[in-house]
Write a protein that holds these residues in place. Structure first.
Motif, PDB file in Angstrom:
ATOM      1  N   UNK A  73       0.825  -1.203   0.000  1.00  0.00           N
ATOM      2  CA  UNK A  73       0.000   0.000   0.000  1.00  0.00           C
ATOM      3  C   UNK A  73       0.870   1.270   0.000  1.00  0.00           C
ATOM      4  N   UNK A  74       1.924   1.258   0.828  1.00  0.00           N
ATOM      5  CA  UNK A  74       2.750   2.463   0.947  1.00  0.00           C
ATOM      6  C   UNK A  74       3.714   2.633  -0.227  1.00  0.00           C
ATOM      7  N   UNK A  75       3.982   1.545  -0.960  1.00  0.00           N
ATOM      8  CA  UNK A  75       4.920   1.646  -2.086  1.00  0.00           C
ATOM      9  C   UNK A  75       4.412   2.663  -3.111  1.00  0.00           C
ATOM     10  N   UNK A  76       3.093   2.750  -3.288  1.00  0.00           N
ATOM     11  CA  UNK A  76       2.532   3.671  -4.290  1.00  0.00           C
ATOM     12  C   UNK A  76       2.013   4.968  -3.669  1.00  0.00           C
ATOM     13  N   UNK A  77       2.173   5.102  -2.363  1.00  0.00           N
ATOM     14  CA  UNK A  77       1.549   6.257  -1.689  1.00  0.00           C
ATOM     15  C   UNK A  77       2.417   7.506  -1.791  1.00  0.00           C
ATOM     16  N   UNK A  78       1.749   8.648  -1.911  1.00  0.00           N
ATOM     17  CA  UNK A  78       2.487   9.925  -1.886  1.00  0.00           C
ATOM     18  C   UNK A  78       2.845  10.242  -0.439  1.00  0.00           C
ATOM     19  N   UNK A  79       3.982  10.884  -0.173  1.00  0.00           N
ATOM     20  CA  UNK A  79       4.307  11.279   1.195  1.00  0.00           C
ATOM     21  C   UNK A  79       3.229  12.206   1.749  1.00  0.00           C
ATOM     22  N   UNK A  80       3.023  12.166   3.061  1.00  0.00           N
ATOM     23  CA  UNK A  80       2.054  13.078   3.672  1.00  0.00           C
ATOM     24  C   UNK A  80       2.812  14.187   4.404  1.00  0.00           C
ATOM     25  N   UNK A  81       2.070  15.201   4.820  1.00  0.00           N
ATOM     26  CA  UNK A  81       2.656  16.239   5.668  1.00  0.00           C
ATOM     27  C   UNK A  81       1.935  16.197   7.014  1.00  0.00           C
ATOM     28  N   UNK A  82       2.295  17.133   7.886  1.00  0.00           N
ATOM     29  CA  UNK A  82       1.662  17.165   9.213  1.00  0.00           C
ATOM     30  C   UNK A  82       0.163  17.463   9.111  1.00  0.00           C
ATOM     31  N   UNK A  83      -0.274  17.983   7.956  1.00  0.00           N
ATOM     32  CA  UNK A  83      -1.713  18.243   7.775  1.00  0.00           C
ATOM     33  C   UNK A  83      -2.516  16.941   7.802  1.00  0.00           C
ATOM     34  N   UNK A  84      -1.822  15.811   7.586  1.00  0.00           N
ATOM     35  CA  UNK A  84      -2.518  14.519   7.602  1.00  0.00           C
ATOM     36  C   UNK A  84      -2.638  13.938   9.013  1.00  0.00           C
ATOM     37  N   UNK A  85      -2.169  14.672  10.007  1.00  0.00           N
ATOM     38  CA  UNK A  85      -2.289  14.171  11.393  1.00  0.00           C
ATOM     39  C   UNK A  85      -3.759  14.005  11.750  1.00  0.00           C
ATOM     40  N   UNK A  86      -4.032  13.148  12.708  1.00  0.00           N
ATOM     41  CA  UNK A  86      -5.426  12.862  13.069  1.00  0.00           C
ATOM     42  C   UNK A  86      -6.061  14.070  13.779  1.00  0.00           C
ATOM     43  N   UNK A  87      -7.380  14.121  13.678  1.00  0.00           N
ATOM     44  CA  UNK A  87      -8.134  15.278  14.182  1.00  0.00           C
ATOM     45  C   UNK A  87      -7.912  15.518  15.681  1.00  0.00           C
ATOM     46  N   UNK A  88      -7.881  14.419  16.456  1.00  0.00           N
ATOM     47  CA  UNK A  88      -7.787  14.622  17.908  1.00  0.00           C
ATOM     48  C   UNK A  88      -6.459  15.286  18.285  1.00  0.00           C
ATOM     49  N   UNK A  89      -5.425  15.055  17.496  1.00  0.00           N
ATOM     50  CA  UNK A  89      -4.139  15.709  17.761  1.00  0.00           C
ATOM     51  C   UNK A  89      -4.141  17.135  17.202  1.00  0.00           C
ATOM     52  N   UNK A  90      -4.560  17.278  15.952  1.00  0.00           N
ATOM     53  CA  UNK A  90      -4.566  18.612  15.314  1.00  0.00           C
ATOM     54  C   UNK A  90      -5.370  19.617  16.121  1.00  0.00           C
ATOM     55  N   UNK A  91      -6.514  19.163  16.672  1.00  0.00           N
ATOM     56  CA  UNK A  91      -7.429  20.097  17.332  1.00  0.00           C
ATOM     57  C   UNK A  91      -7.060  20.384  18.781  1.00  0.00           C
TER      58      UNK A  91
END
Ligand code: SAM
Length: 202
Positions: free
Chosen positions: A15-33
């Motif tokens: 799954x990750x072999x084809x995945x684009x890198x993420x940034x911190x914006x992809x962090x989960x809601x409970x942490x971001x908020x």
């Protein structure tokens, strides 16, 4: 590594072999908020980190971050992203269901979209006194088209409150289908708990 763990690793590597890198914006809601609850410094663990959105956000907040996962492919991508953003973090390939987490290691642990109930006591023990657990994952009232459907990977009603009853509750949300289902997070439960601090001896 067990045959089951090997299967997991191969599945996620693919799954990750084809995945684009993420940034911190992809962090989960409970942490971001709830960034305002984080300590100014200390150690943090992104458990079953995948591509590591949580780890990147925790590192941006100045914490000393370890990100662990069974998938080397996800961890490689995360390490490259962290380097390109000049964010120091440590990646560890681990079968967390076998290898254990150590005791009183982390000021913050973040887990998103991963559930292995037998690991919960080890997560509690890995928190330092006063440490915070941010946990967000799928719950049974979610739409069937979102996330996993096996009861092994889906929370029952209020279950995070039971699994982490030993922590002081700081935040909990489980919206279910109430009101306008087009708004809000209908698929996941969000939890923050704090391990008791040690009582001072007088
Ligand atoms: C649904 S993904 C979630 C990834 C990330 N936390 C997120 O929210 O995007 C589940 C992750 O659990 C990892 N995982 C599954 N079994 C594991 C194990 N036994 N040890 C370590 N990681 C495991 C997978 O490799 C995968 O990255």
């Amino acid at each position: 590594m067990s045959a089951a763990a090997n299967d997991q690793q191969q599945r996620w590597d693919k799954k990750y072999a084809d995945a684009k890198p993420v940034t911190s914006a992809a962090a989960c809601e409970v942490l971001r908020s709830n960034l305002h609850l984080l300590p100014a410094k200390g150690t943090a663990l992104d458990l079953a980190c995948g591509l590591g959105g949580n780890a990147l956000l925790l590192a941006e907040q100045g914490l000393t971050v370890t990100a662990c996962d069974i998938s080397p492919a996800g961890l490689r991508t995360l390490a490259q992203t962290a380097k390109s953003h000049n964010l120091p973090l440590t990646t560890r390939q681990r079968d967390i269901e076998q290898d254990g987490l150590g005791e009183e290691q982390f000021d913050v642990i973040c887990v998103s979209r991963y559930l292995h109930r037998p690991l919960c006591p080890a997560i509690l023990a890995a928190l330092k006194p006063g440490g915070l657990l941010f946990y967000q994952t799928f719950c049974e009232e979610k739409p069937a088209t979102v996330g996993p459907n096996s009861p092994d990977f889906v929370l029952r009603t209020n279950e995070l409150l039971t699994l982490f009853a030993g922590l002081r509750l700081r935040y909990y949300q489980e919206c279910g289908p109430l009101g306008n289902p087009a708004a809000g997070n209908r698929s996941e439960a969000l939890f923050i708990g704090q391990r008791q601090t040690r009582k001072k001896r007088v």
